[in-house]
Enzyme design. Structure first.
Site, PDB file in Angstrom:
ATOM      1  N   SER A 139       0.839  -1.183   0.000  1.00  0.00           N
ATOM      2  CA  SER A 139       0.000   0.000   0.000  1.00  0.00           C
ATOM      3  C   SER A 139       0.886   1.249   0.000  1.00  0.00           C
ATOM      4  O   SER A 139       1.771   1.356  -0.836  1.00  0.00           O
ATOM      5  CB  SER A 139      -0.957  -0.045   1.196  1.00  0.00           C
ATOM      6  OG  SER A 139      -2.020   0.860   1.046  1.00  0.00           O
ATOM      7  N   ASP A 163      -5.907  -3.513  -2.449  1.00  0.00           N
ATOM      8  CA  ASP A 163      -4.847  -3.202  -1.485  1.00  0.00           C
ATOM      9  C   ASP A 163      -4.196  -4.444  -0.897  1.00  0.00           C
ATOM     10  O   ASP A 163      -4.863  -5.349  -0.398  1.00  0.00           O
ATOM     11  CB  ASP A 163      -5.456  -2.373  -0.354  1.00  0.00           C
ATOM     12  CG  ASP A 163      -4.432  -1.607   0.452  1.00  0.00           C
ATOM     13  OD1 ASP A 163      -3.458  -2.221   0.911  1.00  0.00           O
ATOM     14  OD2 ASP A 163      -4.615  -0.391   0.623  1.00  0.00           O
TER      15      ASP A 163
END
Length: 311
Positions: free
Chosen positions: A61, A186
């Site tokens: 991320s 993610d």
């Protein structure tokens, strides 16, 4: 990785062309956290400027952006990405949300900021030439598998940016990313909870410098938006399942991290100052978070140098 034309960063943001690693027995791991990573962005700059050249680095991320900025040796880009960039009118908001482009405008963030003359020019040549190995983690939403991309998986700058986008795509708030027929969100949705310790251990490492974006006493509470998640991903059930499992996975991984610290096998940077939300846009708050993180890494840098054997 094939080498396209160079994309030089601002000269004063660079600490020289990528040197040979001087830390080869310890992995560097960056946690994500969206704009909360403003508190750990100064760690990137401090390591580059102090000559801590890890031979292996991983991030998920926002941690994947830290990884890119670290490998391209660009402290200024690291700061701008998580402080001044918060005021960029193209960053996103309700308008892009209603257009289906996400609360964060991922198309702009990852594909229209990194070339010369854009908001966050990326020094591709230095990153490409950096001899350090790396991993960027993303969650394959089709089957719930965590995927790790390394140097051999990146074809060019566009490919790198797409994979950083995939790693950083917060479910619901940003549209999924499609790569080679697969759907990604993610990387923090994976079984490692968003901290790339498993990838580092799989690469053979037993010692780690782990940069967290939450304070030491933090524990993630239960996920309470399961119904919304299931409605948002009716054809990708692995995503709501991962969102519901994430608190337990994350808390379990943090317990492992601090256990490694107690064993003397990890140095853990856990922020002690101001921390923002993952969607913070207020530059004043982001700057405060960055400055608190900068003061902390200045205090801790001597201990980190001793841990990795440079002092």
């Amino acid at each position: 990785m094939s080498a396209p034309a160079s994309h030089p960063a601002t000269d004063r943001a660079r600490a020289g062309r990528a040197p040979a690693p001087n830390i080869t027995d310890t992995a560097l791991i960056f946690e994500g956290g969206g704009m909360r990573a403003s508190c750990t962005a100064p760690v990137v700059g401090a390591f580059v400027e102090a000559g801590l050249n890890f031979g292996w680095v991983a991030g998920i991320s926002a941690g994947s952006s830290h990884t890119v900025n670290y490998l391209s040796r660009d402290p200024l880009r690291s700061r701008r990405s998580f402080v001044e960039f918060g005021a960029d009118p193209n960053l996103g908001g309700l308008r892009t949300w209603l257009r289906g482009e996400g609360m964060f405008n991922a198309e702009y963030i990852y594909h229209h900021t990194s070339r010369p003359g854009e908001a966050l020019p990326l020094d591709w040549a230095t990153l490409h030439d950096n001899p350090a190995d790396f991993r960027i983690g993303a969650f394959r939403a089709d089957d719930g598998v965590e995927v790790w991309w390394g140097r051999d998986d990146i074809a060019d700058l566009d490919d790198l940016l797409t994979k950083v986008q995939a790693s950083s795509t917060m479910p619901v708030f940003m549209p999924p990313v499609h790569i080679d027929g697969a759907t990604y969100v993610d990387g923090a949705m994976g079984p490692d909870g968003g901290i790339a310790l498993d990838a580092a251990e799989d690469a053979g490492f037993e010692r780690f410098v782990i940069v967290l974006s939450r304070p030491r006493g933090y524990a993630k509470g239960p996920f309470r938006a399961g119904r919304i998640a299931r409605r948002a991903f009716p054809d990708l059930p692995a995503v709501p399942a991962a969102l519901e499992a994430r608190p337990a996975r994350y808390n379990r991984m943090r317990a492992r991290v601090f256990d490694l610290e107690r064993q003397g096998r990890a140095y853990v940077f856990a922020p002690t100052g101001h921390i923002t939300s993952n969607q913070e846009r207020d530059v004043r708050r982001l700057r405060r978070s960055y400055e608190d993180g900068a003061a902390q890494i200045r205090r801790e840098l001597p201990a980190i140098r001793r841990f990795v054997g440079l002092d």
